[in-house]
Enzyme design. Structure first.
Site, short mmCIF file in Angstrom:
data_model
loop_
_atom_site.label_atom_id
_atom_site.label_comp_id
_atom_site.label_asym_id
_atom_site.label_seq_id
_atom_site.Cartn_x
_atom_site.Cartn_y
_atom_site.Cartn_z
CE LYS A 39 87.95 138.96 88.11
NZ LYS A 39 89.19 139.30 88.81
CG ASN A 40 91.06 140.43 85.41
OD1 ASN A 40 90.48 140.48 86.49
ND2 ASN A 40 91.64 139.33 84.95
NE ARG A 72 97.01 137.88 94.42
CZ ARG A 72 98.16 137.95 95.05
NH1 ARG A 72 98.29 137.45 96.22
NH2 ARG A 72 99.20 138.52 94.47
CB CYS A 127 94.83 133.34 96.84
SG CYS A 127 95.50 133.26 95.19
NE ARG A 146 97.37 135.65 91.96
CZ ARG A 146 96.16 135.93 91.52
NH1 ARG A 146 95.11 135.29 91.98
NH2 ARG A 146 95.98 136.85 90.60
CG ASP A 168 92.29 134.51 84.52
OD1 ASP A 168 92.89 133.90 85.42
OD2 ASP A 168 92.18 135.75 84.51
CB ILE A 222 100.34 132.00 84.29
CG1 ILE A 222 100.41 132.14 82.77
CG2 ILE A 222 100.29 133.38 84.97
CD1 ILE A 222 101.55 132.96 82.24
NE ARG A 276 87.16 137.44 93.97
CZ ARG A 276 88.38 137.05 93.62
NH1 ARG A 276 88.80 135.85 93.94
NH2 ARG A 276 89.20 137.84 92.97
C1 UD1 Z 1 96.10 139.10 86.74
C2 UD1 Z 1 94.61 138.81 86.67
C3 UD1 Z 1 94.35 137.33 86.83
C4 UD1 Z 1 95.17 136.52 85.83
C5 UD1 Z 1 96.64 136.92 85.89
C6 UD1 Z 1 97.48 136.27 84.79
C7 UD1 Z 1 93.59 140.83 87.47
C8 UD1 Z 1 92.83 141.52 88.54
N1 UD1 Z 1 93.94 139.57 87.68
O1 UD1 Z 1 96.53 138.70 88.04
O2 UD1 Z 1 92.95 137.10 86.60
O3 UD1 Z 1 95.07 135.15 86.14
O4 UD1 Z 1 96.78 138.34 85.74
O5 UD1 Z 1 96.97 136.60 83.55
O6 UD1 Z 1 93.85 141.38 86.43
N2 UD1 Z 1 104.48 137.46 89.82
C9 UD1 Z 1 105.62 137.52 90.59
N3 UD1 Z 1 105.84 138.64 91.32
C10 UD1 Z 1 105.00 139.71 91.31
C11 UD1 Z 1 103.84 139.65 90.51
C12 UD1 Z 1 103.61 138.50 89.76
O7 UD1 Z 1 106.42 136.57 90.63
O8 UD1 Z 1 105.27 140.72 91.99
C13 UD1 Z 1 104.22 136.24 89.01
C14 UD1 Z 1 102.96 135.50 89.44
O9 UD1 Z 1 103.21 134.64 90.54
C15 UD1 Z 1 102.60 134.78 88.17
C16 UD1 Z 1 103.02 135.76 87.07
O10 UD1 Z 1 103.93 136.66 87.69
O11 UD1 Z 1 103.37 133.60 88.05
C17 UD1 Z 1 101.89 136.53 86.44
O12 UD1 Z 1 101.08 137.09 87.46
P1 UD1 Z 1 100.35 138.50 87.26
O13 UD1 Z 1 100.24 138.77 85.80
O14 UD1 Z 1 101.01 139.51 88.11
O15 UD1 Z 1 98.91 138.19 87.86
P2 UD1 Z 1 97.95 139.19 88.57
O16 UD1 Z 1 98.19 140.59 88.09
O17 UD1 Z 1 97.97 138.94 90.04
#
Ligand code: UD1
Length: 419
Positions: free
Chosen positions: A22-23, A92, A116, A121, A304, A326, A396
């Protein structure tokens, strides 16, 4: 809303095929917006999130068809550069269209995702890096409104390793003028898959699989065919399902190197794991030993799989500690697991679990995708009947999870409609 009904207590046995990731497919679908023409993407899982991303691409003007795990996406007539709140609030990952739209069409308007069930996030890292690439960004009425005549290569150093921000900036940088360096880039296999997809399209990227990506912008990209890698989180969920039921299963169509942080912990907990080239055999004792985990970015233990590991530790021999680094609020499953009798203490981002012999079936409610998976796993172990309500979350990210589990001998069924 559908619910899943489980009668626990049966060890899983047999083989299961793992679906595409999925990701990986979600950013790759967004990346098709970077070139004009018809893409073919194979091994695409049949998931609600894939349907949501297909609908988003259709709004943008792409023609999207899905048949027999193959997606065809024709991006030749894209003419609307917006991701509306109605879609973004359900997924998202919609934010992934921001980078490609900005790079190919010089403008994009994407709803801010908001919070969420797994906590706040933010998308500040995405926004800051787009600004560094030369984009003008405004936040207006809940939307990110971005424009740029031409993006220019830059040096991005992420404070936090972010999968989404790395993917988004990578997709924007491939069509920028000059060279971009991304430091502290996410190393998740899904990011490498996206980078490989972009390279196949004609992008110039080096450092794939490391935390330093180097991108030399190119003038244009072309359409390609691509096959999606196996889903390591689905694979991990089935391994933990075997572990919690004292089962013996074999995963097929899997990349064992992508789940080594989990298989290491499973071995520590007393489980026999044998890895083939694209298979994993797993034989669990009746009861596993308690083992601590701490989530971190790849190649560490994935957030995850935290909820699923927590379910396993509820019935392990001994006490264990789980530290979530995370998404520090990602614990909505804790209160539900307690309804099944689990002994869990939660303080901030740390959980202490005292393993008990077994759980007792009860109705529980799923609140997010991986929490739903953990409740299903707990239900497979619990005595009596567990009903997992609001299972649309599971759709999902897991293709036919109840059918795959039933094929492994679980007593599990879906009931349509109802509360
Ligand atoms: C992706 C995955 C999700 C997984 C996560 C962490 C997809 C579609 N989703 O989510 O399944 O749980 O990676 O492996 O691939 N952060 C910030 N600012 C930002 C962006 C992120 O502070 O602009 C922080 C987040 O709050 C979190 C950390 O960075 O603490 C990692 O998040 P991120 O890797 O960005 O997660 P997603 O890409 O949303």
């Amino acid at each position: 809303m559908d619910k899943i009904i489980i009668k626990g207590g049966r060890p899983l046995k047999g083989t299961v095929n793992i679906s595409g990731a999925k990701n990986a497919v979600l950013p790759i679908m967004a990346a098709t917006l970077l070139a004009s023409g018809k893409f073919t993407i194979k091994n695409v899982p049949d998931l609600l999130d894939v349907k949501t991303m297909s609908n988003l691409l259709r709004i943008i003007g792409a023609k999207v068809q899905y048949e027999d795990h193959t997606l065809t996406i024709d991006t030749s007539e894209c003419n609307f550069f917006e991701a509306p709140y109605e879609l973004v609030k359900t997924m998202r990952a919609s934010i992934y269209v921001l980078g490609p739209l900005l790079a190919r069409f010089s403008k994009a308007k994407v709803s801010l995702p908001g919070g969420c069930a797994i906590g706040p996030r933010p998308v500040d890292l995405h926004i800051k890096a787009f600004e560094q690439l030369g984009a003008d960004i405004e936040l207006n009425k809940g939307y990110i409104v971005a424009s740029a005549d031409k993006l220019k290569g830059t040096h991005v150093n992420f404070d936090i390793s972010s999968v989404g921000a790395t993917g988004n900036i990578l997709m924007a940088a491939v069509l920028s003028d000059g060279r971009t360096v991304i430091e502290n880039a996410a190393r998740e296999p899904e990011i490498s898959a996206l980078a490989n997809f972009l390279v196949k399209m004609g992008a110039d990227i080096s450092g794939i699989g490391t935390d330093r990506l180097l991108i030399n912008g190119v003038k244009e990209l072309h359409v390609v065919d691509f096959e999606i890698l196996p889903d390591r989180i689905e694979a991990g969920t089935f391994l933990i399902a075997a572990a919690i039921t004292g089962g013996e299963i074999e995963l097929r169509s899997v990349d064992p190197s992508h789940v080594s942080s989990l298989t290491g912990k499973l071995r520590n907990s007393g489980i026999c794991i044998e890895e083939g080239e694209s298979s994993i055999y797993c034989k669990a004792p009746e009861r596993v030993r308690a083992v601590n985990i701490t989530t971190s970015s790849y190649p560490g233990f994935p957030t995850d799989l935290q909820a699923q590991w927590l379910a396993l530790m509820c019935v392990a021999n001994g006490s264990s500690v789980i530290t979530e680094n995370i998404f520090v609020d990602r614990f909505t499953h804790v209160a539900e697991l307690r309804r099944l009798g689990a002994q869990i203490e939660l303080k901030k981002n740390i959980v202490v679990i005292r393993g008990i012999d077994t759980l007792n079936g009860a109705p529980v409610m799923s609140t997010d995708l991986r929490a739903s998976a953990s409740l299903i796993l707990a239900g497979l172990k619990a005595e009596g009947q567990t009903e997992v309500l609001r299972v649309y979350h599971i759709d999902r990210g897991y293709e036919s999870i109840e059918k795959k589990l039933a094929n492994l001998g679980a007593t599990i069924r879906r009931e349509e409609g109802g509360y």
